[in-house]
Enzyme design. Structure first.
Site, PDB file in Angstrom:
ATOM      1  N   HIS A 164       0.834  -1.216   0.000  1.00  0.00           N
ATOM      2  CA  HIS A 164       0.000   0.000   0.000  1.00  0.00           C
ATOM      3  C   HIS A 164       0.862   1.257   0.000  1.00  0.00           C
ATOM      4  O   HIS A 164       0.427   2.305   0.466  1.00  0.00           O
ATOM      5  CB  HIS A 164      -0.956   0.033   1.200  1.00  0.00           C
ATOM      6  CG  HIS A 164      -1.652  -1.269   1.453  1.00  0.00           C
ATOM      7  ND1 HIS A 164      -2.856  -1.605   0.883  1.00  0.00           N
ATOM      8  CD2 HIS A 164      -1.279  -2.340   2.190  1.00  0.00           C
ATOM      9  CE1 HIS A 164      -3.209  -2.817   1.274  1.00  0.00           C
ATOM     10  NE2 HIS A 164      -2.258  -3.289   2.060  1.00  0.00           N
ATOM     11  N   SER A 285      15.197  21.344 -16.862  1.00  0.00           N
ATOM     12  CA  SER A 285      14.007  22.150 -17.124  1.00  0.00           C
ATOM     13  C   SER A 285      14.442  23.464 -17.744  1.00  0.00           C
ATOM     14  O   SER A 285      15.518  23.976 -17.430  1.00  0.00           O
ATOM     15  CB  SER A 285      13.273  22.406 -15.808  1.00  0.00           C
ATOM     16  OG  SER A 285      12.471  23.557 -15.912  1.00  0.00           O
ATOM     17  N   LYS A 291      16.489  21.503 -11.731  1.00  0.00           N
ATOM     18  CA  LYS A 291      15.806  20.257 -12.041  1.00  0.00           C
ATOM     19  C   LYS A 291      16.649  19.242 -12.810  1.00  0.00           C
ATOM     20  O   LYS A 291      17.391  19.570 -13.717  1.00  0.00           O
ATOM     21  CB  LYS A 291      14.560  20.547 -12.887  1.00  0.00           C
ATOM     22  CG  LYS A 291      13.501  21.304 -12.136  1.00  0.00           C
ATOM     23  CD  LYS A 291      12.649  20.382 -11.305  1.00  0.00           C
ATOM     24  CE  LYS A 291      11.563  19.789 -12.177  1.00  0.00           C
ATOM     25  NZ  LYS A 291      10.647  18.987 -11.376  1.00  0.00           N
ATOM     26  N   GLU A 298      10.026   7.967 -17.350  1.00  0.00           N
ATOM     27  CA  GLU A 298       8.700   8.570 -17.572  1.00  0.00           C
ATOM     28  C   GLU A 298       8.183   8.237 -18.964  1.00  0.00           C
ATOM     29  O   GLU A 298       7.019   7.893 -19.155  1.00  0.00           O
ATOM     30  CB  GLU A 298       8.773  10.087 -17.403  1.00  0.00           C
ATOM     31  CG  GLU A 298       8.929  10.544 -15.965  1.00  0.00           C
ATOM     32  CD  GLU A 298       9.133  12.047 -15.889  1.00  0.00           C
ATOM     33  OE1 GLU A 298       8.138  12.757 -15.777  1.00  0.00           O
ATOM     34  OE2 GLU A 298      10.287  12.510 -15.966  1.00  0.00           O
TER      35      GLU A 298
END
Ligand code: ARG
Length: 465
Positions: A164, A285, A291, A298
Site C-alpha cells: 500500500h 528544465s 531540475k 517517464e
C-alpha cells in the site's frame, strides 16, 4: 502483355477496371510506405517459393536462375537506397515483383505461380516477426543480466519494502530488483512460446482455397526454417493471432517496464532519495535551473500506453472479419512495427540505465528505520516464545502505539519497557528488532535474506549464461 506491363499500368490488376483510382484512394489503400520494411522477408519468401517451383518442374532452371539474379540486384538496390518505391504499385510485394519483371522479363512473371499476395504477406510478416522476436529475446537477456549485476552488488543493502506504499518490512535492494528479473524471465518465456506459433508457413494457401499446382509446401517450410505448415488455407491467409499474441506479450513486458519506471521515478525524487540515474538518461528544465528529470523512465511509462493501444487496435481489427483475407489485415503492420521498435529501444535503454544506477544505501536504510518495519519480527519473536500469533500481533500493536506516541523506534525502547508488554521478551530481542536481523531471518527459498539473494543471483546467472 509487355514485360513491363506491371510497372507501366497504374495497378497490377487493372485490366478489368475502366477508370483509374483517384490519388486519394491510392494513398488510402497503399501500404508500400510502411510495408517496404518487409522487403528482406519478401525476397527470402519469393526465393524459397521459386526454388520449390523449379524442383517441382513448374518453372525452368533458367527461370529460377534469372529470378535469383534479379533478386540479388534488387537486394543491392534496396540496401543501398537506390530502389524506387512506387505508390502506384501499392505494396512491397508488387513493387519487388514489378522490378523483378523489369529486370528479368518473363521469369519474373512466373514467380507468382501458385501464390497470392494473401499467403505471401502472411508469410512475410511471420518471417519478419520471427527475427524480431529472436532479437527481443537477446535484449531481454541483456536487461536481466544488467539487473542481476546490480542486484548482486546490493544483496546486503536494506530498503523499506512497501505494501500500500506504506512501510511494511525491510527487504534487500537486490531482492527488490530480482523481482523484476522474475517478470522479465516470464516475458522471455512467453516470447519463446509464441514464436512457435509464428513459425508456421502459410505459403501454398494461395488466395484462400489452396492451389491446383503440385506445390511442395514442406520443402518451402524447410528452406525458410518454419517448424511446420499451416493446415487450413482459409485460416492461414486470415490468421493474425500470432500478431495479437506477440503484442499482448509485448504489452505485459511494457507493463513490467512501466512498474519499474514508476519505482525509479519515486526513488529518484527528493522525498525518497534512494537512487540517482546517470545524467544521460535525464533532462533539465527550461525554467527551473535545479531540475533533473527522469525522462527515460517517464517516457517508458508513457510508451506502455502506446503498446497496449496497439494490442487493442490489433484485437479489434480482427473481431468482425469474415473468412478469409480482408484488406483490414493490411492494418496489422503499423501497430506491429511500432510495438517492435518501442520494445527494442526500451529494452536497450533500460539495460544501459540499470547498469548506470547510483544506489544510496544510507537513505534507503534511514527510510526503512521509519515506519516500524520490524514489528512483525517482534510478533514472530513472541510466537517463538510460545504466544499464539494473534495474541503476539495484539501485544506488538500496543508497543507500536506507545512507541509512536513517544516518537521512538521499537528498538529504542529499553528492555524493562518491552518486558512490560510481555515478560518473555529478553535482551536477544534487539537483534530481532534490527533491520539486519529482520532481513537475515527471512532465509528461506524466495525470501529476502542476503544469502537467498545471492543464491538467486547464481541461479539467474546460470540460466542466462
Ligand atoms: N498489402 C496487403 C496486406 O498487407 C497485401 C495483400 C493484399 N491482398 C489483396 N488481395 N489485396 O495485407
Amino acid at each position: 502483355m509487355s514485360t513491363n506491363q506491371l510497372d507501366k499500368k497504374s495497378q497490377a490488376w487493372s485490366a478489368l477496371f475502366s477508370e483509374p483510382m483517384s490519388e486519394l484512394v491510392k494513398r488510402y489503400t497503399a501500404s508500400v510506405f510502411f510495408d517496404k520494411r518487409l522487403w528482406k522477408a519478401d525476397i527470402q519468401g519469393s526465393l524459397a517459393h521459386a526454388e520449390m517451383l523449379q524442383v517441382q518442374g513448374l518453372i525452368s532452371a533458367a527461370d529460377f536462375a534469372a529470378i535469383q539474379k534479379g533478386m540479388t540486384q534488387i537486394t543491392d538496390e534496396i540496401a543501398s537506397g537506390q530502389f524506387e518505391w512506387k505508390l502506384d504499385l501499392e505494396d512491397v510485394h508488387l513493387n519487388i515483383e514489378a522490378r523483378l519483371t523489369q529486370l528479368v522479363g518473363d521469369a519474373g512473371k512466373r514467380l507468382h505461380t501458385g501464390r497470392s499476395r494473401n499467403d505471401q504477406v502472411a508469410t512475410d510478416v511471420r518471417l519478419w516477426l520471427r527475427g524480431e522476436v529472436d532479437e527481443i529475446g537477446v535484449l531481454l537477456t541483456e536487461l536481466q543480466k544488467a539487473l542481476v549485476d546490480v542486484a548482486e552488488q546490493n544483496a546486503d543493502v536494506i530498503l523499506p519494502g512497501f505494501t500500500h506504499l506504506q512501510v511494511a518490512q525491510p527487504v534487500a535492494f537486490g531482492h527488490h530488483l530480482l523481482a523484476y528479473v522474475e517478470m522479465f524471465a516470464r516475458d522471455a518465456e512467453r516470447m519463446v512460446d509464441l514464436r512457435r506459433r509464428i513459425n508456421r508457413l502459410p505459403l501454398g494457401s494461395a488466395a484462400l482455397a489452396g492451389t491446383s499446382y503440385p506445390l511442395d509446401r514442406e520443402r518451402v517450410a524447410r528452406t525458410l526454417g518454419f517448424e511446420g505448415v499451416s493446415q487450413n488455407s482459409l485460416d492461414a491467409v486470415s490468421d493474425r493471432d500470432f500478431a495479437i499474441e506477440f503484442t499482448a506479450a509485448a504489452s505485459l513486458l511494457m507493463v513490467h517496464v512501466s512498474r519499474l519506471s514508476e519505482e525509479l521515478i519515486l526513488w529518484m525524487s527528493q522525498s525518497f532519495g534512494f537512487i540517482d540515474l546517470a545524467d544521460r538518461f535525464c533532462t533539465g528544465s527550461s525554467i527551473m535551473p535545479q531540475k533533473k528529470n527522469p525522462d527515460v523512465p517517464e517516457l517508458a511509462r508513457g510508451k506502455t500506453g502506446r503498446v497496449v493501444g496497439h494490442l487493442m487496435g490489433l484485437i479489434t481489427l480482427m473481431k468482425g472479419q469474415p473468412l478469409a483475407y480482408n484488406k483490414d489485415n493490411q492494418e496489422d503492420k503499423e501497430p506491429l512495427f511500432d510495438t517492435v521498435d518501442t520494445l527494442k529501444d526500451t529494452l536497450r535503454i533500460f539495460a544501459e540505465m540499470a547498469a548506470g544506477i547510483t544506489v544510496k544505501p544510507e537513505a534507503m536504510e534511514r527510510a526503512a528505520r521509519k515506519g516500524y518495519a520490524t514489528a512483525t519480527d517482534l510478533a514472530d519473536y513472541l510466537v517463538k516464545k510460545g504466544l499464539p500469533f494473534r495474541d503476539a500481533h495484539e501485544v506488538v500493536a500496543h508497543a507500536v502505539k506507545d512507541a509512536i506516541a513517544a516518537g521512538v523506534d521499537l528498538s529504542e525502547l529499553p528492555l524493562d519497557k518491552l518486558k512490560a508488554y510481555n515478560p518473555a521478551i529478553e535482551q536477544d530481542v534487539y537483534e530481532v528488532l534490527s533491520l539486519r536481523g529482520s532481513l537475515n531471518a527471512r532465509n528461506l527459498l524466495g525470501g529476502t535474506a542476503p544469502a537467498q539473494v545471492r543464491a538467486q543471483v547464481a541461479r539467474h546467472r546460470a540460466r542466462l549464461a
